[in-house]
Design a protein around this motif. Sequence first.
Motif, PDB file in Angstrom:
ATOM      1  N   PRO A   1       0.836  -1.107   0.027  1.00  0.00           N
ATOM      2  CA  PRO A   1      -0.128   0.032   0.056  1.00  0.00           C
ATOM      3  C   PRO A   1       0.885   1.381   0.167  1.00  0.00           C
ATOM      4  CG  PRO A   1      -0.034  -0.898   2.303  1.00  0.00           C
ATOM      5  CD  PRO A   1       0.637  -1.959   1.140  1.00  0.00           C
ATOM      6  N   VAL A   2       0.275   2.469  -0.612  1.00  0.00           N
ATOM      7  CA  VAL A   2       0.950   3.693  -0.646  1.00  0.00           C
ATOM      8  C   VAL A   2       0.361   4.767  -0.004  1.00  0.00           C
ATOM      9  CG1 VAL A   2       2.072   2.906  -2.612  1.00  0.00           C
ATOM     10  CG2 VAL A   2       0.132   4.135  -3.072  1.00  0.00           C
TER      11      VAL A   2
ATOM     12  N   LYS B   1       4.598   7.427  -0.765  1.00  0.00           N
ATOM     13  CA  LYS B   1       5.487   6.513  -0.190  1.00  0.00           C
ATOM     14  C   LYS B   1       4.955   5.111  -0.013  1.00  0.00           C
ATOM     15  CE  LYS B   1       7.608   5.681   4.330  1.00  0.00           C
ATOM     16  NZ  LYS B   1       7.474   6.180   5.850  1.00  0.00           N
ATOM     17  N   ASP B   2       5.608   4.040  -0.280  1.00  0.00           N
ATOM     18  CA  ASP B   2       5.365   2.740  -0.612  1.00  0.00           C
ATOM     19  C   ASP B   2       5.585   2.127   0.990  1.00  0.00           C
ATOM     20  OD1 ASP B   2       5.101  -0.260  -0.809  1.00  0.00           O
ATOM     21  OD2 ASP B   2       5.659  -0.113  -2.686  1.00  0.00           O
ATOM     22  N   ARG B   3       4.561   1.819   1.696  1.00  0.00           N
ATOM     23  CA  ARG B   3       4.817   1.162   3.156  1.00  0.00           C
ATOM     24  C   ARG B   3       5.385   0.047   3.293  1.00  0.00           C
ATOM     25  NH1 ARG B   3      -1.559   2.307   5.749  1.00  0.00           N
ATOM     26  NH2 ARG B   3      -1.593   4.517   5.407  1.00  0.00           N
TER      27      ARG B   3
ATOM     28  N   GLY C   1      -3.169  -1.636  -9.300  1.00  0.00           N
ATOM     29  CA  GLY C   1      -3.770  -2.098  -8.299  1.00  0.00           C
ATOM     30  C   GLY C   1      -3.375  -2.411  -6.838  1.00  0.00           C
ATOM     31  N   ALA C   2      -2.645  -1.165  -6.677  1.00  0.00           N
ATOM     32  CA  ALA C   2      -1.971  -0.935  -5.289  1.00  0.00           C
ATOM     33  C   ALA C   2      -2.894  -0.150  -4.368  1.00  0.00           C
ATOM     34  CB  ALA C   2      -0.673  -0.145  -5.326  1.00  0.00           C
TER      35      ALA C   2
ATOM     36  N   ASN D   1      -9.257   1.513  -5.948  1.00  0.00           N
ATOM     37  CA  ASN D   1      -8.758   0.632  -4.548  1.00  0.00           C
ATOM     38  C   ASN D   1      -7.938   1.873  -3.667  1.00  0.00           C
ATOM     39  OD1 ASN D   1      -8.001  -1.164  -2.767  1.00  0.00           O
ATOM     40  ND2 ASN D   1      -6.211  -1.978  -3.977  1.00  0.00           N
ATOM     41  N   HIS D   2      -9.046   3.128  -3.270  1.00  0.00           N
ATOM     42  CA  HIS D   2      -8.709   4.182  -2.706  1.00  0.00           C
ATOM     43  C   HIS D   2      -9.303   4.355  -1.451  1.00  0.00           C
ATOM     44  CE1 HIS D   2      -9.130   8.715  -2.481  1.00  0.00           C
ATOM     45  NE2 HIS D   2      -7.953   8.560  -2.074  1.00  0.00           N
ATOM     46  N   GLU D   3      -8.773   4.681  -0.409  1.00  0.00           N
ATOM     47  CA  GLU D   3      -9.223   5.205   0.909  1.00  0.00           C
ATOM     48  C   GLU D   3      -8.795   6.622   1.401  1.00  0.00           C
ATOM     49  OE1 GLU D   3      -9.909   2.528   4.312  1.00  0.00           O
ATOM     50  OE2 GLU D   3      -9.794   0.927   2.967  1.00  0.00           O
ATOM     51  N   SER D   4      -9.494   7.406   1.983  1.00  0.00           N
ATOM     52  CA  SER D   4      -8.739   8.759   2.445  1.00  0.00           C
ATOM     53  C   SER D   4      -9.212   8.843   3.905  1.00  0.00           C
ATOM     54  CB  SER D   4      -9.372   9.698   1.534  1.00  0.00           C
ATOM     55  OG  SER D   4     -10.824   9.859   1.466  1.00  0.00           O
TER      56      SER D   4
END
Length: 308
Positions: A142-143, A174-176, A205-206, A221-224
Amino acid sequence: MTQHAPGKSFREGITLVDLFEMFPDNDTAMRWFESRIWKDGRRCPTCRNPDTTEARHPKMPYYCYKCRSHFSVKKGTVMECSKIPYRKWAIGTYLVATNLKGVSSMKIHRDLGITQRSAWFMIHRLRESWKKLAGVDGMTGPVEIDEAFFGGSDKNRHADKKGTKPKTAVVGVKDRTTNKVAAAPVPETTKARLGHFINTHVDKGAKKYTDENRAYAGLPNHESCNHSTGQWVRGMAHTNGMESFWSMMKRGYDGVFHHMSEDHLHRYVNEFAGRHNVRDMDTIDMMGTMAGNMAGSRLTYKSLIGHV
Protein backbone atom coordinates in the motif's frame (compact mmCIF):
# COMPACT_ATOMS: atom_id res chain seq x y z
CA MET A 1 25.41 -3.97 28.99
CA THR A 2 26.01 -2.22 25.65
CA GLN A 3 23.81 0.80 25.10
CA HIS A 4 22.65 1.37 21.55
CA ALA A 5 22.87 4.87 20.16
CA PRO A 6 19.64 6.59 19.15
CA GLY A 7 18.51 6.39 15.54
CA LYS A 8 19.44 3.65 13.12
CA SER A 9 22.13 2.03 15.25
CA PHE A 10 22.37 -0.97 12.90
CA ARG A 11 24.04 1.27 10.32
CA GLU A 12 27.82 1.50 10.25
CA GLY A 13 28.82 5.14 10.11
CA ILE A 14 32.08 6.89 9.35
CA THR A 15 33.67 9.34 11.77
CA LEU A 16 35.58 12.36 10.50
CA VAL A 17 38.79 10.68 11.67
CA ASP A 18 37.88 7.58 9.64
CA LEU A 19 37.04 9.74 6.63
CA PHE A 20 40.40 11.47 6.53
CA GLU A 21 42.19 8.18 7.02
CA MET A 22 40.20 6.68 4.13
CA PHE A 23 41.12 9.58 1.85
CA PRO A 24 44.59 10.73 2.95
CA ASP A 25 45.46 12.13 -0.48
CA ASN A 26 44.06 12.90 -3.91
CA ASP A 27 45.30 9.69 -5.54
CA THR A 28 43.51 7.50 -2.98
CA ALA A 29 40.27 9.41 -3.55
CA MET A 30 40.65 9.07 -7.33
CA ARG A 31 41.08 5.28 -7.02
CA TRP A 32 37.97 5.12 -4.84
CA PHE A 33 35.88 6.97 -7.43
CA GLU A 34 37.25 4.68 -10.14
CA SER A 35 36.21 1.60 -8.17
CA ARG A 36 32.65 2.91 -7.82
CA ILE A 37 32.15 4.42 -11.28
CA TRP A 38 33.96 1.69 -13.24
CA LYS A 39 32.58 -1.31 -11.36
CA ASP A 40 33.12 -3.62 -14.35
CA GLY A 41 36.56 -2.31 -15.17
CA ARG A 42 37.89 0.84 -16.80
CA ARG A 43 36.15 1.92 -20.00
CA CYS A 44 36.48 4.98 -22.19
CA PRO A 45 33.60 7.33 -21.23
CA THR A 46 33.28 8.46 -24.87
CA CYS A 47 33.07 5.18 -26.81
CA ARG A 48 32.73 2.63 -23.96
CA ASN A 49 35.81 0.80 -25.25
CA PRO A 50 37.56 -1.34 -22.58
CA ASP A 51 40.83 -1.36 -24.54
CA THR A 52 42.53 1.46 -22.64
CA THR A 53 45.89 2.04 -21.06
CA GLU A 54 47.55 4.30 -18.52
CA ALA A 55 49.12 7.46 -19.92
CA ARG A 56 51.43 10.22 -18.76
CA HIS A 57 48.99 13.05 -19.31
CA PRO A 58 49.04 15.31 -16.19
CA LYS A 59 45.23 15.46 -15.83
CA MET A 60 43.94 12.65 -18.07
CA PRO A 61 45.79 9.53 -16.86
CA TYR A 62 44.24 7.07 -19.35
CA TYR A 63 44.23 6.68 -23.12
CA CYS A 64 41.66 5.02 -25.38
CA TYR A 65 43.04 3.24 -28.43
CA LYS A 66 39.71 3.27 -30.25
CA CYS A 67 38.80 6.96 -30.17
CA ARG A 68 42.38 8.06 -29.57
CA SER A 69 41.63 10.34 -26.67
CA HIS A 70 42.82 10.84 -23.11
CA PHE A 71 40.35 10.65 -20.25
CA SER A 72 39.95 10.45 -16.49
CA VAL A 73 37.21 9.08 -14.25
CA LYS A 74 35.73 12.58 -14.12
CA LYS A 75 34.82 12.53 -17.80
CA GLY A 76 31.15 11.87 -18.44
CA THR A 77 30.24 12.34 -14.77
CA VAL A 78 29.05 15.22 -12.60
CA MET A 79 32.73 15.95 -11.90
CA GLU A 80 33.65 16.57 -15.54
CA CYS A 81 35.73 19.72 -16.12
CA SER A 82 35.91 20.35 -12.37
CA LYS A 83 39.17 21.71 -11.00
CA ILE A 84 38.19 20.62 -7.49
CA PRO A 85 40.49 17.73 -6.37
CA TYR A 86 39.12 14.21 -5.95
CA ARG A 87 39.72 14.29 -2.20
CA LYS A 88 37.44 17.30 -1.80
CA TRP A 89 34.82 15.63 -3.98
CA ALA A 90 34.94 12.57 -1.70
CA ILE A 91 34.57 14.71 1.44
CA GLY A 92 31.74 16.67 -0.22
CA THR A 93 29.99 13.41 -1.05
CA TYR A 94 30.25 12.39 2.61
CA LEU A 95 28.80 15.70 3.82
CA VAL A 96 25.83 15.57 1.44
CA ALA A 97 25.14 11.90 2.20
CA THR A 98 25.24 12.19 5.99
CA ASN A 99 23.43 15.48 6.64
CA LEU A 100 19.77 14.42 6.71
CA LYS A 101 18.47 17.98 6.41
CA GLY A 102 20.99 18.87 3.71
CA VAL A 103 24.14 20.94 3.78
CA SER A 104 24.47 24.56 2.68
CA SER A 105 26.91 25.86 0.10
CA MET A 106 28.37 28.14 2.79
CA LYS A 107 29.30 25.13 4.93
CA ILE A 108 30.85 23.34 1.95
CA HIS A 109 32.70 26.56 1.12
CA ARG A 110 34.14 26.78 4.65
CA ASP A 111 34.81 23.06 5.17
CA LEU A 112 36.49 22.41 1.80
CA GLY A 113 38.20 25.77 1.35
CA ILE A 114 36.62 26.48 -2.03
CA THR A 115 34.62 29.52 -3.17
CA GLN A 116 30.94 29.69 -2.29
CA ARG A 117 30.04 29.66 -5.98
CA SER A 118 32.08 26.50 -6.53
CA ALA A 119 30.46 24.95 -3.46
CA TRP A 120 26.97 25.83 -4.75
CA PHE A 121 27.78 24.30 -8.13
CA MET A 122 29.30 21.21 -6.49
CA ILE A 123 26.22 20.52 -4.36
CA HIS A 124 23.87 20.85 -7.32
CA ARG A 125 26.04 18.43 -9.28
CA LEU A 126 26.01 15.99 -6.37
CA ARG A 127 22.21 16.27 -6.34
CA GLU A 128 22.23 14.87 -9.88
CA SER A 129 23.61 11.63 -8.41
CA TRP A 130 20.43 11.30 -6.31
CA LYS A 131 18.17 11.47 -9.38
CA LYS A 132 18.18 7.72 -10.15
CA LEU A 133 17.72 6.86 -6.47
CA ALA A 134 14.66 9.12 -6.27
CA GLY A 135 13.00 7.78 -9.41
CA VAL A 136 11.20 4.82 -7.82
CA ASP A 137 8.57 3.24 -10.09
CA GLY A 138 6.28 0.23 -9.89
CA MET A 139 5.27 0.64 -6.24
CA THR A 140 2.99 -2.24 -5.34
CA GLY A 141 1.66 -0.67 -2.16
CA PRO A 142 0.00 0.00 0.00
CA VAL A 143 1.05 3.58 -0.73
CA GLU A 144 0.48 6.99 0.82
CA ILE A 145 0.04 9.97 -1.52
CA ASP A 146 0.25 13.58 -0.37
CA GLU A 147 1.30 17.06 -1.45
CA ALA A 148 3.33 19.78 0.23
CA PHE A 149 4.04 23.39 -0.72
CA PHE A 150 7.43 25.13 -0.73
CA GLY A 151 8.22 28.79 -1.09
CA GLY A 152 8.44 32.07 0.78
CA SER A 153 5.71 33.29 3.10
CA ASP A 154 3.60 36.31 2.17
CA LYS A 155 4.48 37.96 5.48
CA ASN A 156 8.14 38.10 4.38
CA ARG A 157 7.38 39.84 1.06
CA HIS A 158 7.15 43.53 0.30
CA ALA A 159 3.60 44.89 0.30
CA ASP A 160 3.55 45.28 -3.50
CA LYS A 161 4.57 41.63 -3.96
CA LYS A 162 2.21 39.96 -1.52
CA GLY A 163 0.09 37.29 -3.16
CA THR A 164 1.99 37.50 -6.46
CA LYS A 165 4.05 34.32 -6.18
CA PRO A 166 2.30 31.33 -4.62
CA LYS A 167 4.23 28.42 -3.21
CA THR A 168 5.23 25.56 -5.49
CA ALA A 169 3.46 22.24 -5.01
CA VAL A 170 5.37 18.97 -4.64
CA VAL A 171 3.55 15.64 -4.80
CA GLY A 172 4.98 12.53 -3.17
CA VAL A 173 4.17 8.86 -2.73
CA LYS A 174 5.55 6.44 -0.17
CA ASP A 175 5.37 2.65 -0.41
CA ARG A 176 4.66 1.31 3.07
CA THR A 177 6.16 -2.08 2.20
CA THR A 178 9.56 -0.89 0.96
CA ASN A 179 9.59 2.52 2.72
CA LYS A 180 10.69 4.06 -0.62
CA VAL A 181 9.61 7.55 -1.62
CA ALA A 182 9.15 9.23 -4.99
CA ALA A 183 8.38 12.94 -5.26
CA ALA A 184 8.32 15.71 -7.85
CA PRO A 185 7.25 19.36 -8.17
CA VAL A 186 4.03 19.90 -10.12
CA PRO A 187 2.75 23.16 -11.63
CA GLU A 188 -0.77 22.48 -10.34
CA THR A 189 -2.51 19.97 -8.11
CA THR A 190 -5.23 19.03 -10.58
CA LYS A 191 -6.65 15.55 -11.01
CA ALA A 192 -4.81 15.18 -14.32
CA ARG A 193 -1.41 16.24 -12.94
CA LEU A 194 -1.60 14.16 -9.78
CA GLY A 195 -3.07 11.22 -11.69
CA HIS A 196 -0.17 11.23 -14.14
CA PHE A 197 2.34 11.22 -11.28
CA ILE A 198 0.54 8.36 -9.52
CA ASN A 199 0.28 6.28 -12.70
CA THR A 200 4.01 6.80 -13.31
CA HIS A 201 5.12 5.51 -9.91
CA VAL A 202 2.35 3.26 -8.58
CA ASP A 203 0.90 -0.02 -9.86
CA LYS A 204 -2.74 0.37 -10.79
CA GLY A 205 -3.90 -2.30 -8.33
CA ALA A 206 -1.98 -0.93 -5.34
CA LYS A 207 -3.94 0.18 -2.28
CA LYS A 208 -3.85 3.97 -2.10
CA TYR A 209 -4.29 6.20 0.95
CA THR A 210 -4.69 9.98 0.68
CA ASP A 211 -6.28 12.97 2.38
CA GLU A 212 -9.62 14.43 1.28
CA ASN A 213 -8.25 16.32 -1.75
CA ARG A 214 -10.89 15.94 -4.46
CA ALA A 215 -8.18 15.50 -7.08
CA TYR A 216 -7.76 11.95 -5.73
CA ALA A 217 -11.45 11.10 -6.14
CA GLY A 218 -11.99 8.17 -8.45
CA LEU A 219 -8.62 6.51 -7.86
CA PRO A 220 -8.97 2.71 -7.91
CA ASN A 221 -8.54 0.86 -4.61
CA HIS A 222 -8.52 4.14 -2.69
CA GLU A 223 -9.30 5.26 0.87
CA SER A 224 -8.92 8.68 2.44
CA CYS A 225 -9.10 10.54 5.74
CA ASN A 226 -10.45 14.05 6.17
CA HIS A 227 -7.72 16.37 7.47
CA SER A 228 -9.98 19.42 7.29
CA THR A 229 -12.13 18.02 10.09
CA GLY A 230 -9.16 16.92 12.20
CA GLN A 231 -9.34 13.31 11.08
CA TRP A 232 -5.70 12.28 10.68
CA VAL A 233 -6.17 8.50 10.84
CA ARG A 234 -9.13 6.38 9.76
CA GLY A 235 -8.24 2.72 10.17
CA MET A 236 -5.30 2.16 7.82
CA ALA A 237 -6.06 5.37 5.93
CA HIS A 238 -3.47 8.04 6.77
CA THR A 239 -0.52 9.83 5.21
CA ASN A 240 1.73 9.97 8.27
CA GLY A 241 4.68 8.46 6.40
CA MET A 242 4.62 11.16 3.72
CA GLU A 243 4.04 13.83 6.37
CA SER A 244 7.24 12.66 8.06
CA PHE A 245 9.12 13.02 4.77
CA TRP A 246 7.74 16.53 4.22
CA SER A 247 8.72 17.44 7.79
CA MET A 248 12.36 16.53 7.13
CA MET A 249 12.44 18.46 3.87
CA LYS A 250 10.82 21.52 5.44
CA ARG A 251 13.36 21.45 8.26
CA GLY A 252 16.02 21.57 5.57
CA TYR A 253 14.20 24.47 3.91
CA ASP A 254 13.80 26.48 7.12
CA GLY A 255 17.01 25.59 8.94
CA VAL A 256 19.63 25.01 6.23
CA PHE A 257 18.75 26.48 2.84
CA HIS A 258 16.19 29.17 3.82
CA HIS A 259 15.15 29.23 0.17
CA MET A 260 14.75 26.68 -2.61
CA SER A 261 14.48 28.30 -6.01
CA GLU A 262 11.52 27.09 -8.04
CA ASP A 263 13.93 26.54 -10.94
CA HIS A 264 16.03 24.11 -8.85
CA LEU A 265 13.33 22.69 -6.58
CA HIS A 266 13.31 19.37 -8.46
CA ARG A 267 16.97 18.87 -7.54
CA TYR A 268 16.30 19.47 -3.85
CA VAL A 269 13.37 17.04 -4.03
CA ASN A 270 15.60 14.42 -5.67
CA GLU A 271 18.21 14.91 -2.94
CA PHE A 272 15.78 14.39 -0.07
CA ALA A 273 13.96 11.49 -1.75
CA GLY A 274 17.20 9.80 -2.80
CA ARG A 275 18.78 10.14 0.63
CA HIS A 276 15.60 8.81 2.25
CA ASN A 277 15.64 5.76 -0.03
CA VAL A 278 19.18 4.72 0.95
CA ARG A 279 19.15 5.80 4.59
CA ASP A 280 19.33 2.20 5.84
CA MET A 281 22.69 1.70 4.10
CA ASP A 282 26.04 1.96 5.84
CA THR A 283 27.61 5.35 5.20
CA ILE A 284 30.32 4.03 2.88
CA ASP A 285 27.65 2.27 0.81
CA MET A 286 25.59 5.47 0.61
CA MET A 287 28.65 7.32 -0.65
CA GLY A 288 29.49 4.52 -3.08
CA THR A 289 25.94 4.52 -4.44
CA MET A 290 26.13 8.27 -5.00
CA ALA A 291 29.49 7.93 -6.74
CA GLY A 292 28.22 5.11 -8.93
CA ASN A 293 25.34 7.31 -10.11
CA MET A 294 27.62 10.20 -11.06
CA ALA A 295 28.23 8.72 -14.52
CA GLY A 296 25.95 10.01 -17.25
CA SER A 297 24.65 12.84 -15.08
CA ARG A 298 26.82 15.75 -16.15
CA LEU A 299 25.52 19.21 -15.25
CA THR A 300 27.21 22.27 -16.73
CA TYR A 301 27.26 25.65 -15.00
CA LYS A 302 25.71 27.28 -18.07
CA SER A 303 22.71 24.95 -18.02
CA LEU A 304 22.40 25.30 -14.22
CA ILE A 305 22.19 29.10 -14.19
CA GLY A 306 20.19 29.11 -17.42
CA HIS A 307 17.60 26.78 -15.84
CA VAL A 308 17.77 24.40 -18.82
